[in-house]
Design a protein around this motif. Structure first.
Motif, short mmCIF file in Angstrom:
data_model
loop_
_atom_site.label_atom_id
_atom_site.label_comp_id
_atom_site.label_asym_id
_atom_site.label_seq_id
_atom_site.Cartn_x
_atom_site.Cartn_y
_atom_site.Cartn_z
N ASN A 219 80.86 20.34 15.91
CA ASN A 219 80.64 20.89 17.24
C ASN A 219 79.77 22.14 17.24
O ASN A 219 79.78 22.92 18.19
CB ASN A 219 81.99 21.21 17.90
CG ASN A 219 82.79 22.24 17.11
OD1 ASN A 219 82.53 22.48 15.93
ND2 ASN A 219 83.78 22.84 17.77
N ILE A 220 79.02 22.35 16.18
CA ILE A 220 78.13 23.52 16.11
C ILE A 220 76.84 23.23 16.86
O ILE A 220 76.21 22.19 16.64
CB ILE A 220 77.83 23.89 14.64
CG1 ILE A 220 79.10 24.32 13.92
CG2 ILE A 220 76.79 25.00 14.58
CD1 ILE A 220 78.90 24.66 12.47
N ALA A 221 76.43 24.15 17.74
CA ALA A 221 75.21 23.98 18.52
C ALA A 221 74.02 24.48 17.69
O ALA A 221 73.51 25.58 17.90
CB ALA A 221 75.31 24.74 19.85
N HIS A 222 73.56 23.65 16.76
CA HIS A 222 72.49 24.07 15.85
C HIS A 222 71.23 24.44 16.60
O HIS A 222 70.55 25.42 16.26
CB HIS A 222 72.19 22.93 14.86
CG HIS A 222 73.31 22.62 13.93
ND1 HIS A 222 73.71 23.48 12.93
CD2 HIS A 222 74.13 21.54 13.84
CE1 HIS A 222 74.71 22.94 12.26
NE2 HIS A 222 74.99 21.77 12.79
N TRP A 223 70.88 23.67 17.64
CA TRP A 223 69.64 23.96 18.36
C TRP A 223 69.73 25.27 19.12
O TRP A 223 68.72 25.94 19.34
CB TRP A 223 69.30 22.80 19.30
CG TRP A 223 68.87 21.58 18.56
CD1 TRP A 223 69.55 20.41 18.44
CD2 TRP A 223 67.67 21.41 17.78
NE1 TRP A 223 68.85 19.52 17.66
CE2 TRP A 223 67.71 20.11 17.23
CE3 TRP A 223 66.60 22.25 17.49
CZ2 TRP A 223 66.68 19.62 16.42
CZ3 TRP A 223 65.57 21.76 16.68
CH2 TRP A 223 65.62 20.47 16.16
N ALA A 224 70.93 25.66 19.51
CA ALA A 224 71.11 26.96 20.17
C ALA A 224 70.81 28.09 19.19
O ALA A 224 70.12 29.07 19.53
CB ALA A 224 72.53 27.09 20.72
#
Length: 250
Positions: A219-224
């Protein structure tokens, strides 16, 4: 690391207040202040800002890690560029994180959504499917179940955390101290800032491209993180090149 600045201290306090408050409100607080996908019924305009101060209610690790990084890097950046520029950098990086992550979700969402429209469904019918999870199988003539699953997942996606804004601060810190050996917490030997940046951001680039997280969490927002870093890097690079006396930079 030096004395913590008043701005960083205030940001730390606001994040903690939001974290405690969201736990107190439970699911209702999360639904109200997290940033939901713009087409989701839960989306509200103020979430563009409030989500930057929200963190996962499931584990205290999320907020502790972000606040530790803000504490470690924020004051040093602010001491050089000043409060106004620091706040601009912080929030613009947060918005950059939001923009890139939402773009990623739209890229996942639109193929399935367009397939429903091509199958003859009206927009309100598609949204009703997303709310209920039920749809006519005739849409499978135009798309795949994987595409529908991606659309559904994007519709219910949400963002919380200061990670994007903090990523911008870390990228700015790297520009300031690019080749300077630094001693950091938990690292027993000096490391140049550019290598610290690579260690922090490369896993996000790999995770964003492959959807595989080296951290073991899905659930990590890598693109953020990447979006915040791009804004922080570009902004500080511009300021360093055009706005400051070279003798003030390290």
């Amino acid at each position: 690391m030096g004395r913590i600045t008043d701005t960083v201290k205030t940001l730390l306090i606001i994040n903690v207040i939001f974290f405690v408050g969201s736990i107190s409100l439970g699911e209702a607080g999360y639904k109200l202040f997290a940033l939901w996908f713009p087409m989701n019924d839960s989306f509200q305009i103020w979430q563009i800002v409030t989500h930057m101060f929200m963190h996962s209610q499931q584990s205290i690790t999320h907020i502790l890690f972000n606040m530790l990084l803000l504490y470690m890097f924020g004051s040093q950046v602010e001491n050089i560029i000043g409060q106004k520029k620091f706040l601009f950098l912080y929030f613009s990086a947060g918005l950059g994180a939001l923009g890139l992550q939402i773009l990623f979700h739209y890229i996942q969402f639109l193929p399935g959504y367009q397939s429903f429209l091509e199958a003859g469904f009206a927009k309100n019918e598609v949204l009703e499917f997303l709310r209920t999870g039920s749809y006519s199988t005739k849409v499978l003539q135009f798309t795949t179940e994987d595409s529908i699953s991606a659309m559904y997942k994007s519709y219910y996606s949400n963002m919380v955390g200061a990670s994007g804004a903090v990523s911008g601060i870390i990228a700015a810190f790297g520009i300031l101290y690019w080749n300077q050996p630094l001693r950091m917490l938990f690292i027993p030997f000096p490391v140049k800032a550019k290598y610290l940046m690579a260690f922090y951001f490369i896993p996000d680039v790999l995770g964003g491209i492959s959807s595989f997280s080296v951290y073991g969490m899905s659930n990590i927002a890598h693109w953020a993180h990447i979006g915040g870093a791009i804004i922080g890097f570009a902004t500080m690079w511009y300021w360093k090149k055009n706005s400051f006396n070279k003798n003030r930079w390290y």
